[in-house]
Motif scaffolding. Structure first.
Motif, PDB file in Angstrom:
ATOM      1  N   GLU A   1      14.551  10.980 -25.111  1.00  0.00           N
ATOM      2  CA  GLU A   1      15.700  11.404 -24.310  1.00  0.00           C
ATOM      3  C   GLU A   1      15.443  12.717 -23.564  1.00  0.00           C
ATOM      4  O   GLU A   1      16.102  12.985 -22.569  1.00  0.00           O
ATOM      5  CB  GLU A   1      16.929  11.583 -25.211  1.00  0.00           C
ATOM      6  N   ALA A   2      14.516  13.530 -24.060  1.00  0.00           N
ATOM      7  CA  ALA A   2      14.301  14.878 -23.542  1.00  0.00           C
ATOM      8  C   ALA A   2      14.106  14.888 -22.027  1.00  0.00           C
ATOM      9  O   ALA A   2      13.169  14.301 -21.503  1.00  0.00           O
ATOM     10  CB  ALA A   2      13.098  15.515 -24.226  1.00  0.00           C
ATOM     11  N   GLY A   3      15.037  15.539 -21.347  1.00  0.00           N
ATOM     12  CA  GLY A   3      14.934  15.729 -19.907  1.00  0.00           C
ATOM     13  C   GLY A   3      15.458  14.584 -19.054  1.00  0.00           C
ATOM     14  O   GLY A   3      15.626  14.744 -17.841  1.00  0.00           O
ATOM     15  N   TYR A   4      15.738  13.434 -19.661  1.00  0.00           N
ATOM     16  CA  TYR A   4      16.120  12.258 -18.873  1.00  0.00           C
ATOM     17  C   TYR A   4      17.447  12.455 -18.139  1.00  0.00           C
ATOM     18  O   TYR A   4      17.549  12.186 -16.938  1.00  0.00           O
ATOM     19  CB  TYR A   4      16.199  11.020 -19.767  1.00  0.00           C
ATOM     20  N   ALA A   5      18.476  12.904 -18.838  1.00  0.00           N
ATOM     21  CA  ALA A   5      19.798  13.054 -18.218  1.00  0.00           C
ATOM     22  C   ALA A   5      19.755  14.039 -17.059  1.00  0.00           C
ATOM     23  O   ALA A   5      20.353  13.794 -16.008  1.00  0.00           O
ATOM     24  CB  ALA A   5      20.825  13.493 -19.264  1.00  0.00           C
ATOM     25  N   GLU A   6      19.028  15.121 -17.236  1.00  0.00           N
ATOM     26  CA  GLU A   6      18.938  16.131 -16.171  1.00  0.00           C
ATOM     27  C   GLU A   6      18.245  15.566 -14.925  1.00  0.00           C
ATOM     28  O   GLU A   6      18.696  15.791 -13.805  1.00  0.00           O
ATOM     29  CB  GLU A   6      18.170  17.367 -16.664  1.00  0.00           C
ATOM     30  N   ILE A   7      17.179  14.821 -15.138  1.00  0.00           N
ATOM     31  CA  ILE A   7      16.464  14.227 -13.998  1.00  0.00           C
ATOM     32  C   ILE A   7      17.315  13.154 -13.337  1.00  0.00           C
ATOM     33  O   ILE A   7      17.325  13.037 -12.110  1.00  0.00           O
ATOM     34  CB  ILE A   7      15.093  13.665 -14.430  1.00  0.00           C
TER      35      ILE A   7
ATOM     36  N   GLU B   1       6.764   9.245 -11.895  1.00  0.00           N
ATOM     37  CA  GLU B   1       5.620   9.400 -12.804  1.00  0.00           C
ATOM     38  C   GLU B   1       6.096   9.726 -14.218  1.00  0.00           C
ATOM     39  O   GLU B   1       5.599   9.165 -15.193  1.00  0.00           O
ATOM     40  CB  GLU B   1       4.673  10.489 -12.289  1.00  0.00           C
ATOM     41  N   ASN B   2       7.076  10.619 -14.333  1.00  0.00           N
ATOM     42  CA  ASN B   2       7.637  10.927 -15.653  1.00  0.00           C
ATOM     43  C   ASN B   2       8.288   9.703 -16.273  1.00  0.00           C
ATOM     44  O   ASN B   2       8.205   9.502 -17.484  1.00  0.00           O
ATOM     45  CB  ASN B   2       8.645  12.071 -15.556  1.00  0.00           C
ATOM     46  N   GLY B   3       8.925   8.897 -15.453  1.00  0.00           N
ATOM     47  CA  GLY B   3       9.519   7.659 -15.954  1.00  0.00           C
ATOM     48  C   GLY B   3       8.471   6.733 -16.541  1.00  0.00           C
ATOM     49  O   GLY B   3       8.651   6.175 -17.630  1.00  0.00           O
ATOM     50  N   ARG B   4       7.355   6.562 -15.829  1.00  0.00           N
ATOM     51  CA  ARG B   4       6.283   5.676 -16.313  1.00  0.00           C
ATOM     52  C   ARG B   4       5.631   6.195 -17.587  1.00  0.00           C
ATOM     53  O   ARG B   4       5.281   5.414 -18.471  1.00  0.00           O
ATOM     54  CB  ARG B   4       5.211   5.499 -15.232  1.00  0.00           C
ATOM     55  N   THR B   5       5.474   7.508 -17.689  1.00  0.00           N
ATOM     56  CA  THR B   5       4.749   8.060 -18.840  1.00  0.00           C
ATOM     57  C   THR B   5       5.647   8.426 -20.025  1.00  0.00           C
ATOM     58  O   THR B   5       5.143   8.550 -21.138  1.00  0.00           O
ATOM     59  CB  THR B   5       3.952   9.321 -18.423  1.00  0.00           C
ATOM     60  N   THR B   6       6.950   8.591 -19.804  1.00  0.00           N
ATOM     61  CA  THR B   6       7.805   9.123 -20.856  1.00  0.00           C
ATOM     62  C   THR B   6       9.041   8.275 -21.156  1.00  0.00           C
ATOM     63  O   THR B   6       9.292   7.939 -22.313  1.00  0.00           O
ATOM     64  CB  THR B   6       8.272  10.557 -20.494  1.00  0.00           C
ATOM     65  N   TRP B   7       9.848   7.935 -20.143  1.00  0.00           N
ATOM     66  CA  TRP B   7      11.190   7.420 -20.391  1.00  0.00           C
ATOM     67  C   TRP B   7      11.335   5.909 -20.364  1.00  0.00           C
ATOM     68  O   TRP B   7      12.305   5.382 -20.900  1.00  0.00           O
ATOM     69  CB  TRP B   7      12.173   8.024 -19.395  1.00  0.00           C
ATOM     70  N   TYR B   8      10.414   5.207 -19.726  1.00  0.00           N
ATOM     71  CA  TYR B   8      10.586   3.757 -19.594  1.00  0.00           C
ATOM     72  C   TYR B   8       9.486   2.976 -20.303  1.00  0.00           C
ATOM     73  O   TYR B   8       8.309   3.300 -20.168  1.00  0.00           O
ATOM     74  CB  TYR B   8      10.599   3.333 -18.121  1.00  0.00           C
ATOM     75  N   LYS B   9       9.885   1.943 -21.031  1.00  0.00           N
ATOM     76  CA  LYS B   9       8.920   0.982 -21.566  1.00  0.00           C
ATOM     77  C   LYS B   9       8.437   0.099 -20.427  1.00  0.00           C
ATOM     78  O   LYS B   9       7.260  -0.257 -20.364  1.00  0.00           O
ATOM     79  CB  LYS B   9       9.572   0.108 -22.640  1.00  0.00           C
ATOM     80  N   ASN B  10       9.376  -0.260 -19.557  1.00  0.00           N
ATOM     81  CA  ASN B  10       9.047  -1.050 -18.370  1.00  0.00           C
ATOM     82  C   ASN B  10      10.187  -0.943 -17.374  1.00  0.00           C
ATOM     83  O   ASN B  10      11.294  -0.547 -17.727  1.00  0.00           O
ATOM     84  CB  ASN B  10       8.778  -2.516 -18.721  1.00  0.00           C
ATOM     85  N   TYR B  11       9.880  -1.271 -16.140  1.00  0.00           N
ATOM     86  CA  TYR B  11      10.923  -1.343 -15.117  1.00  0.00           C
ATOM     87  C   TYR B  11      10.481  -2.282 -14.011  1.00  0.00           C
ATOM     88  O   TYR B  11       9.312  -2.641 -13.895  1.00  0.00           O
ATOM     89  CB  TYR B  11      11.288   0.030 -14.553  1.00  0.00           C
ATOM     90  N   LYS B  12      11.450  -2.699 -13.227  1.00  0.00           N
ATOM     91  CA  LYS B  12      11.192  -3.570 -12.086  1.00  0.00           C
ATOM     92  C   LYS B  12      12.081  -3.101 -10.941  1.00  0.00           C
ATOM     93  O   LYS B  12      13.235  -2.731 -11.161  1.00  0.00           O
ATOM     94  CB  LYS B  12      11.514  -5.021 -12.436  1.00  0.00           C
ATOM     95  N   VAL B  13      11.529  -3.130  -9.732  1.00  0.00           N
ATOM     96  CA  VAL B  13      12.277  -2.777  -8.535  1.00  0.00           C
ATOM     97  C   VAL B  13      12.311  -3.990  -7.617  1.00  0.00           C
ATOM     98  O   VAL B  13      11.271  -4.608  -7.369  1.00  0.00           O
ATOM     99  CB  VAL B  13      11.636  -1.573  -7.795  1.00  0.00           C
TER     100      VAL B  13
END
Length: 95
Positions: free
Chosen positions: A15-21, A72-84
């Motif tokens: 969770e660290a930093g996610y809400a702020e970003i 980049e932070n999403g890929r390395t820290t907050w997301y297991k996976n995503y799709k656009v």
């Protein structure tokens, strides 16, 4: 006619930093030319749909330097996976 960028994701436990970003990205997106609005929900997966007046506006948002760093932070820290997905909205109606 306008465009929808549909972002679906599965989060990690971090969770660290996610809400702020997330707040910062929303503020930044709202300031981008061509931005029309956003809707978002999260349960097991998150779904965020942003609306844009052109493909050019979407491309400029995608390559915004601050947004690139958040991606980049999403890929390395907050997301297991995503799709656009990018879709053309040809009609809308509401109740």
């Amino acid at each position: 006619m306008y465009y929808a960028v549909i972002f679906t994701s599965t989060r990690t436990e971090i969770e660290a930093g996610y809400a702020e970003i997330a707040i910062k990205m929303l503020e930044l997106a709202k300031a981008q030319p061509g931005f029309m609005g956003v809707e978002s929900a999260r349960n097991e997966i998150g779904i965020t749909v942003s609306y844009w007046d052109s493909l050019d506006a979407i491309q400029k948002w995608k390559t915004n330097m601050v947004h690139l760093e958040a991606q980049e932070n999403g890929r390395t820290t907050w997301y297991k996976n995503y799709k656009v997905r990018i879709a053309k909205v040809e009609r809308e109606y509401e109740f």
